[in-house]
Design a protein around this motif. Sequence first.
Motif, PDB file in Angstrom:
ATOM      1  N   ILE A  11      67.859   2.842  43.696  1.00  0.00           N
ATOM      2  CA  ILE A  11      66.772   3.094  42.633  1.00  0.00           C
ATOM      3  C   ILE A  11      66.800   1.830  41.800  1.00  0.00           C
ATOM      4  N   ALA A  12      65.621   1.575  41.154  1.00  0.00           N
ATOM      5  CA  ALA A  12      65.460   0.382  40.116  1.00  0.00           C
ATOM      6  C   ALA A  12      64.859   1.123  39.034  1.00  0.00           C
ATOM      7  N   LEU A  13      65.848   1.174  37.715  1.00  0.00           N
ATOM      8  CA  LEU A  13      65.408   1.536  36.790  1.00  0.00           C
ATOM      9  C   LEU A  13      64.946   0.576  35.868  1.00  0.00           C
ATOM     10  N   LEU A  14      63.659   0.640  35.190  1.00  0.00           N
ATOM     11  CA  LEU A  14      62.950  -0.406  34.477  1.00  0.00           C
ATOM     12  C   LEU A  14      62.517   0.399  33.398  1.00  0.00           C
ATOM     13  N   ILE A  15      62.978  -0.109  32.027  1.00  0.00           N
ATOM     14  CA  ILE A  15      62.747   0.559  30.757  1.00  0.00           C
ATOM     15  C   ILE A  15      62.218  -0.343  29.878  1.00  0.00           C
ATOM     16  N   ASP A  16      60.842   0.287  29.524  1.00  0.00           N
ATOM     17  CA  ASP A  16      60.315  -0.518  28.577  1.00  0.00           C
ATOM     18  C   ASP A  16      60.364  -0.057  27.014  1.00  0.00           C
ATOM     19  N   ALA A  17      61.700  -0.619  26.575  1.00  0.00           N
ATOM     20  CA  ALA A  17      62.317  -0.041  25.271  1.00  0.00           C
ATOM     21  C   ALA A  17      61.363   0.117  24.055  1.00  0.00           C
ATOM     22  N   ALA A  78      55.718  -9.705  25.002  1.00  0.00           N
ATOM     23  CA  ALA A  78      55.708 -10.305  26.421  1.00  0.00           C
ATOM     24  C   ALA A  78      56.578  -9.346  27.578  1.00  0.00           C
ATOM     25  N   THR A  79      57.069  -8.182  26.695  1.00  0.00           N
ATOM     26  CA  THR A  79      58.043  -7.475  27.670  1.00  0.00           C
ATOM     27  C   THR A  79      57.210  -6.612  28.742  1.00  0.00           C
ATOM     28  N   ASP A  80      55.822  -6.366  28.757  1.00  0.00           N
ATOM     29  CA  ASP A  80      55.454  -5.604  29.639  1.00  0.00           C
ATOM     30  C   ASP A  80      54.984  -6.750  30.801  1.00  0.00           C
ATOM     31  N   MET A  81      54.729  -7.738  30.546  1.00  0.00           N
ATOM     32  CA  MET A  81      54.636  -8.941  31.725  1.00  0.00           C
ATOM     33  C   MET A  81      56.002  -9.002  32.382  1.00  0.00           C
ATOM     34  N   ALA A  87      59.429  -6.197  38.515  1.00  0.00           N
ATOM     35  CA  ALA A  87      59.232  -4.951  39.431  1.00  0.00           C
ATOM     36  C   ALA A  87      58.586  -5.643  40.858  1.00  0.00           C
ATOM     37  N   MET A  88      57.576  -6.485  40.772  1.00  0.00           N
ATOM     38  CA  MET A  88      57.489  -7.120  41.808  1.00  0.00           C
ATOM     39  C   MET A  88      58.463  -7.840  42.612  1.00  0.00           C
ATOM     40  N   ASP A  89      59.234  -8.559  41.951  1.00  0.00           N
ATOM     41  CA  ASP A  89      60.400  -9.323  42.445  1.00  0.00           C
ATOM     42  C   ASP A  89      61.311  -8.383  43.323  1.00  0.00           C
ATOM     43  N   ILE A  90      61.685  -7.433  42.637  1.00  0.00           N
ATOM     44  CA  ILE A  90      62.415  -6.348  43.326  1.00  0.00           C
ATOM     45  C   ILE A  90      61.821  -5.745  44.443  1.00  0.00           C
ATOM     46  N   LEU A  91      60.464  -5.475  44.227  1.00  0.00           N
ATOM     47  CA  LEU A  91      59.719  -4.979  45.499  1.00  0.00           C
ATOM     48  C   LEU A  91      59.842  -5.798  46.911  1.00  0.00           C
ATOM     49  N   TYR A  92      59.803  -7.184  46.550  1.00  0.00           N
ATOM     50  CA  TYR A  92      59.781  -8.014  47.699  1.00  0.00           C
ATOM     51  C   TYR A  92      61.270  -8.584  48.024  1.00  0.00           C
ATOM     52  N   THR A  93      62.034  -8.400  47.232  1.00  0.00           N
ATOM     53  CA  THR A  93      63.359  -9.110  47.755  1.00  0.00           C
ATOM     54  C   THR A  93      64.640  -8.036  47.742  1.00  0.00           C
ATOM     55  N   LYS A  94      64.380  -7.110  47.250  1.00  0.00           N
ATOM     56  CA  LYS A  94      65.405  -5.891  47.449  1.00  0.00           C
ATOM     57  C   LYS A  94      65.214  -4.754  48.328  1.00  0.00           C
ATOM     58  N   PRO A 110      48.436   0.118  36.916  1.00  0.00           N
ATOM     59  CA  PRO A 110      48.303  -0.655  38.159  1.00  0.00           C
ATOM     60  C   PRO A 110      49.412  -1.133  38.731  1.00  0.00           C
ATOM     61  N   LEU A 111      50.577  -1.247  38.138  1.00  0.00           N
ATOM     62  CA  LEU A 111      51.812  -1.467  38.608  1.00  0.00           C
ATOM     63  C   LEU A 111      52.412  -0.278  39.597  1.00  0.00           C
ATOM     64  N   VAL A 112      52.083   0.912  38.979  1.00  0.00           N
ATOM     65  CA  VAL A 112      52.422   2.133  39.822  1.00  0.00           C
ATOM     66  C   VAL A 112      51.843   2.322  41.005  1.00  0.00           C
ATOM     67  N   LEU A 113      50.464   2.108  40.869  1.00  0.00           N
ATOM     68  CA  LEU A 113      49.458   2.353  42.138  1.00  0.00           C
ATOM     69  C   LEU A 113      49.853   1.160  43.111  1.00  0.00           C
ATOM     70  N   ARG A 114      50.367   0.072  42.834  1.00  0.00           N
ATOM     71  CA  ARG A 114      50.720  -1.056  43.809  1.00  0.00           C
ATOM     72  C   ARG A 114      51.973  -0.637  44.479  1.00  0.00           C
ATOM     73  N   LEU A 115      52.914  -0.284  43.652  1.00  0.00           N
ATOM     74  CA  LEU A 115      54.244   0.114  44.422  1.00  0.00           C
ATOM     75  C   LEU A 115      54.025   1.467  45.409  1.00  0.00           C
ATOM     76  N   ARG A 116      53.285   2.133  44.913  1.00  0.00           N
ATOM     77  CA  ARG A 116      52.943   3.418  45.633  1.00  0.00           C
ATOM     78  C   ARG A 116      52.182   3.040  47.199  1.00  0.00           C
TER      79      ARG A 116
END
Length: 261
Positions: A11-17, A78-81, A87-94, A110-116
């Motif tokens: 699992i990858a946990l990504l937090i938008d603080a 800049a945190t959102d970007m 997330a995209m790096d993790i998707l393709y490399t992990k 859009p990120l959620v839809l892309r991951l799904r």
Amino acid sequence: MPNQPKPDNNIALLIDADNAVAAKIKFIISSLATRGIVNIRKAYGNWAKDELKSWAEVLHEYAIAPKQYFDMVRGKNATDMALLIDAMDILYTKQVNTFCLVTSDCDFTPLVLRLREEGKQVIGFGLQKAPKPFVRACTHFVFLDKNDTTKPKHTQSKPNQPQPKQTKPLQTQPTRTPDTTLKKNTKLMNLLRTAVKENTGEDGWASLGQVGSHLSKQGEFNQRDLGYAKLIDLFAAIDLFKVENRKQPGHPRVQLRQNKS
């Protein structure tokens, strides 16, 4: 050599603080522990902000890597970007099967839809103010403030003084939505019909367990919101469906009545 975790348990946990509550991190980590191993833990924010000071202790306690990004322009950050790029790096490399996004920001839809699209599970943790498009895009969304109650303080009683009898608080249950009203809800009817059809076997019946599992993946559906404690009670209340609740293998089960439109 210790056993390596299976890729589909990672699992990858990504937090938008900027859009998350530090006090809820223990609950989040505990919830994810039942699903797999949280090997990637990152939190994004401008840690120079006073608003994020509450994160300082929990980041170290739960081994969450802080990612610092200063605000480039007032009102923007800049945190959102940065979270999106990671997330995209993790998707393709992990080898990660489940992404957990802790935020109430609709910009991540859009990120959620892309991951799904890539077949990944996306679990969202946020507040009830989170926009519905973002909530529904996630495979599963947990509202952190939905059952946020505080325990009453107990006063110390005098020795030998009888304790007052504790009474259970009354639990309110939404009024059951009648059959006629349910059938007018086109979105709900389509959701239920599809769940039954997708899990119907050769005998024309669908296991209620499989139907429930199908519905649980459809965002925020919960029969309790309609006043029904159990899923079988909801189907039984709608004459478009036939239900059987016998204590046999494959039961309870549900069937779509062919003679109903």
